[in-house]
Design an enzyme around this catalytic site. Structure first.
Site, PDB file in Angstrom:
ATOM      1  N   ASP A  54     -19.967  32.466 -22.806  1.00 41.19           N
ATOM      2  CA  ASP A  54     -19.186  33.630 -22.368  1.00 41.19           C
ATOM      3  C   ASP A  54     -20.070  34.834 -22.052  1.00 41.19           C
ATOM      4  O   ASP A  54     -21.298  34.713 -22.007  1.00 41.19           O
ATOM      5  CB  ASP A  54     -18.143  33.995 -23.431  1.00 41.19           C
ATOM      6  N   LYS A  92     -21.542  33.800 -34.060  1.00 40.28           N
ATOM      7  CA  LYS A  92     -21.445  32.481 -33.444  1.00 40.28           C
ATOM      8  C   LYS A  92     -22.484  32.411 -32.324  1.00 40.28           C
ATOM      9  O   LYS A  92     -22.966  33.441 -31.861  1.00 40.28           O
ATOM     10  CB  LYS A  92     -20.040  32.210 -32.944  1.00 40.28           C
ATOM     11  N   ASP A 148     -21.227  37.514 -23.644  1.00 42.53           N
ATOM     12  CA  ASP A 148     -22.339  37.905 -24.508  1.00 42.53           C
ATOM     13  C   ASP A 148     -22.996  36.722 -25.214  1.00 42.53           C
ATOM     14  O   ASP A 148     -23.796  36.912 -26.128  1.00 42.53           O
ATOM     15  CB  ASP A 148     -21.881  38.955 -25.533  1.00 42.53           C
ATOM     16  N   ASP A 169     -21.905  34.193 -27.192  1.00 39.81           N
ATOM     17  CA  ASP A 169     -21.603  33.630 -28.506  1.00 39.81           C
ATOM     18  C   ASP A 169     -20.554  32.521 -28.451  1.00 39.81           C
ATOM     19  O   ASP A 169     -20.390  31.775 -29.401  1.00 39.81           O
ATOM     20  CB  ASP A 169     -21.223  34.718 -29.532  1.00 39.81           C
ATOM     21  N   ARG A 170     -19.837  32.388 -27.331  1.00 36.68           N
ATOM     22  CA  ARG A 170     -18.846  31.311 -27.226  1.00 36.68           C
ATOM     23  C   ARG A 170     -19.408  30.149 -26.398  1.00 36.68           C
ATOM     24  O   ARG A 170     -20.264  30.360 -25.545  1.00 36.68           O
ATOM     25  CB  ARG A 170     -17.592  31.809 -26.511  1.00 36.68           C
ATOM     26  N   SER A 202     -17.262  40.869 -24.808  1.00 38.99           N
ATOM     27  CA  SER A 202     -17.276  39.419 -24.966  1.00 38.99           C
ATOM     28  C   SER A 202     -16.851  38.669 -23.716  1.00 38.99           C
ATOM     29  O   SER A 202     -17.439  38.822 -22.656  1.00 38.99           O
ATOM     30  CB  SER A 202     -16.409  39.066 -26.171  1.00 38.99           C
ATOM     31  N   HIS A 203     -15.764  37.919 -23.837  1.00 38.79           N
ATOM     32  CA  HIS A 203     -15.287  37.051 -22.758  1.00 38.79           C
ATOM     33  C   HIS A 203     -14.336  37.800 -21.822  1.00 38.79           C
ATOM     34  O   HIS A 203     -13.842  37.219 -20.865  1.00 38.79           O
ATOM     35  CB  HIS A 203     -14.536  35.880 -23.380  1.00 38.79           C
TER      36      HIS A 203
HETATM   37  C1  G16 Z   1     -13.891  37.498 -31.375  1.00 34.69           C
HETATM   38  C2  G16 Z   1     -14.148  37.176 -32.812  1.00 34.69           C
HETATM   39  C3  G16 Z   1     -13.680  35.803 -33.130  1.00 34.69           C
HETATM   40  C4  G16 Z   1     -12.221  35.623 -32.744  1.00 34.69           C
HETATM   41  C5  G16 Z   1     -12.012  36.001 -31.290  1.00 34.69           C
HETATM   42  C6  G16 Z   1     -10.559  36.018 -30.901  1.00 34.69           C
HETATM   43  O1  G16 Z   1     -14.686  36.702 -30.553  1.00 34.69           O
HETATM   44  O2  G16 Z   1     -15.525  37.298 -33.122  1.00 34.69           O
HETATM   45  O3  G16 Z   1     -13.857  35.590 -34.491  1.00 34.69           O
HETATM   46  O4  G16 Z   1     -11.816  34.305 -32.941  1.00 34.69           O
HETATM   47  O5  G16 Z   1     -12.521  37.287 -31.064  1.00 34.69           O
HETATM   48  O6  G16 Z   1      -9.893  36.983 -31.664  1.00 34.69           O
HETATM   49  P1  G16 Z   1      -8.369  37.343 -31.430  1.00 34.69           P
HETATM   50  O7  G16 Z   1      -7.608  36.062 -31.593  1.00 34.69           O
HETATM   51  O8  G16 Z   1      -8.058  38.370 -32.460  1.00 34.69           O
HETATM   52  O9  G16 Z   1      -8.231  37.854 -30.009  1.00 34.69           O
HETATM   53  P2  G16 Z   1     -15.492  37.316 -29.313  1.00 34.69           P
HETATM   54  O10 G16 Z   1     -16.209  36.156 -28.696  1.00 34.69           O
HETATM   55  O11 G16 Z   1     -14.417  37.874 -28.426  1.00 34.69           O
HETATM   56  O12 G16 Z   1     -16.361  38.356 -29.863  1.00 34.69           O
END
Ligand code: G16
Length: 539
Positions: free
Chosen positions: A276, A375, A278, A280-281, A112-113
């Site tokens: 981000d 997302k 991938d 989705d953000r 992800s990010h």
């Molecule tokens: C993922 C989840 C999100 C979550 C985020 C942060 O996002 O899909 O639902 O809000 O992680 O999670 P945490 O607070 O547990 O670090 P992504 O964009 O990283 O896949």
């Protein structure tokens, strides 16, 4: 040739909030990836005759991992794998493609990010047939399997060429290489008023999209520049790089620094946005103006009528418990269903499948709708562009109109990073113990109305999940505490602060929340337990 490889288990392959996330150096250990993938195959009763989707955000180790997964899938009897060209596929595009093809599951190779490269992070998101990431019940089975695994199957064969579109065979498995950008663009055209947005750009509206050297570059160029007519150069950092060019591909005020500096300069475009790693953000900015993700969800929901796909009405809306309550006020005004779920997009999926909600979002820069089960970064940007095109208002005017109508939630997340996991777990356990005693106590002028663990009872599958602790104050302020499930370096304590104001809309966010931040440290004894007197990251 089929090869059965003997292996020894790793004990740390438990998925977090969104799949498995590890340091690249951990993920690239011998048989690490193979063990995890075979554990998934084993836990779901094998993949014989099944169809899967495969792609990633292009980060370091993606290319190698994709080849391994293809060879393992064929060795395990998979019927077909649909792969993004050259192995690229954003998370939202993969959800769409999974649903369109009625596939049995899908893999997005991404952390992800989180930063990429050999010193960065690698990850695997595993989605199930509903298009969303696998529920905890399944990830628990996969984890159990990974602790006992003794062998995996793989084909010994040359690497597969993923540069050309079309179908090829790997033993008995069909591999279909597709261009995920086309599929995704088509979906966006079905949802938004492209003609209106085209007119907006033609009128001279200045827009910049920062793809952060990650997967959405080609999607953004195609949609914003080629189709909608934003001038060439509106999309920056559009070539996906293995290490994101050294960027931390997290679209927030800290890591999307160049974009933020531009948007706060005298030559700022009318709107800025970033996605981000991938895709989705998202982050949304106006001229010298930042829209918090919590406000963004509330504003999009309130303005659904401007969007062709939603204009005839929406089901309800949901947010994670940690996200500000801004959207709750909109749901009440619109008289639609409203849900609070644990952090993790997977918790929204049952609500979407059962038509309880259309929109959902989180403070962690995620917004989306039931068009897919993830997302969707570009979707959120197009939604904002569509509102601007329909109303003729700026990003700031749209947000201010919202505050006038509903009041403003000043909101911020404080992250305390790199804490010893044992210390972090103890802090949460002790805090939970003392929650009942906090009721009625006052700190810094804030009086506690109630303090409880957040427990979610899924109305569809009846499962119950505990995630975080919430302290409610008499003035509608809130503090939420939870441990992150996506970090790869010790534990991260997240403290979410919210303060509601009906009239004062122009205060400094940090100053407004300073008092509450102090209270949050006192209640949880953060300095004494972690040695940290302030948060490492504020978003
Ligand atoms: C993922 C989840 C999100 C979550 C985020 C942060 O996002 O899909 O639902 O809000 O992680 O999670 P945490 O607070 O547990 O670090 P992504 O964009 O990283 O896949």
């Amino acid at each position: 040739m089929l090869k059965i490889v003997q292996t020894t288990p790793y004990t740390d392959q438990k998925m977090g909030t969104a799949g498995l996330r590890k340091k690249s150096k951990v993920a690239t250990q011998e048989n690490y990836l193979e063990n995890f993938i075979q554990s998934i195959f084993n836990a779901i009763g094998g993949v014989e005759g099944k169809v899967f989707i495969l792609g990633g955000d292009g980060r370091y180790f993606n290319k190698v991992a994709i080849q391994k997964i293809l060879k393992m899938a064929a060795a395990n009897g998979m019927k077909k794998m649909i792969v993004g060209q050259n192995g690229f596929m954003s998370t939202p595009a993969s959800s769409r493609i999974l649903l369109q093809n009625h596939a049995d599951g899908g893999f997005v190779l991404s952390a992800s990010h989180n930063p990429g490269g050999i010193n960065g992070d690698f990850g695997i998101k595993y989605a199930v047939a509903s298009g969303g990431q696998c529920p905890t019940a399944i990830s628990d089975q996969i984890y159990e399997n990974s602790k006992q695994i003794s062998e995996y199957k793989i084909l010994e064969t040359a690497d597969i060429d993923l540069s050309k579109l079309g179908t090829q065979k790997l033993e008995n498995m069909e591999i279909e290489v597709i261009d995920p950008v086309n599929e995704y663009v088509q979906m966006m055209e079905e949802i938004f008023d492209f003609a209106a947005i085209k007119k907006l750009f033609a009128s001279g509206f200045r827009f910049v999209f920062d793809a952060m050297n990650a997967v959405t570059g080609p999607y953004a160029q195609k949609i914003f520049e080629e189709i909608l007519g934003a001038p060439k150069g509106s999309v920056v950092n559009y070539v996906p790089l293995e290490d994101f060019g050294g960027l931390h591909p997290d679209p927030n005020l800290i890591y999307a620094k160049d974009l933020v500096n531009l948007m706060y300069s005298s030559d700022a475009p009318d709107m800025g946005a970033a996605n981000d790693g991938d895709g989705d953000r998202n982050m949304i900015l106006g001229k010298s103006f930042f829209v918090t993700p919590s406000d963004s969800l509330a504003i999009l929901t309130d303005n659904y009528k401007y969007i062709p796909a939603y204009k005839n009405g929406i089901f309800g809306v949901a947010k994670s418990a940690a996200t500000s309550t801004a959207v709750a006020r909109v749901a009440k005004a619109l008289n639609i269903g409203y849900y609070e779920v644990p952090t993790g997009w997977k918790y929204f999926c049952n609500l979407m499948d059962s038509q309880r909600i259309t929109f959902c979002g989180e403070e962690s820069f995620g917004t989306g709708s039931s068009h897919i089960r993830e997302k969707d970064g570009i979707w959120a940007v197009l939604f904002w562009l569509n509102i601007v095109a329909a109303t003729g208002e700026s990003i700031e005017e749209i947000t201010r109109r919202h505050w006038q109508k509903y009041g403003r939630s000043y909101y911020m997340r404080n992250d305390y990073e790199g804490i010893d996991p044992q210390v972090a777990n103890q802090l949460m356990a002790d805090l939970e113990q003392k929650l009942p005693d906090l009721k009625g106590m006052s700190f810094n002028g804030f009086t506690i109305k109630e303090a409880v663990p957040f427990i979610y009872n899924d109305p569809v599958d009846g499962s119950s999940t505990k995630n975080g602790l919430i302290v409610y104050f008499t003035d509608q302020s809130r503090i939420v505490y939870r441990l992150s499930g996506t970090g790869t370096n010790g534990a991260t304590l997240r403290v979410y602060l919210e303060r509601y104001e009906r009239e004062r809309f122009d205060e400094d966010m940090i100053l407004m929340l300073n008092g509450l931040a102090q209270v949050s440290r006192v209640i949880a004894e953060i300095p004494a337990r972690t040695g940290k007197t302030k948060a490492d990251v504020l978003t």
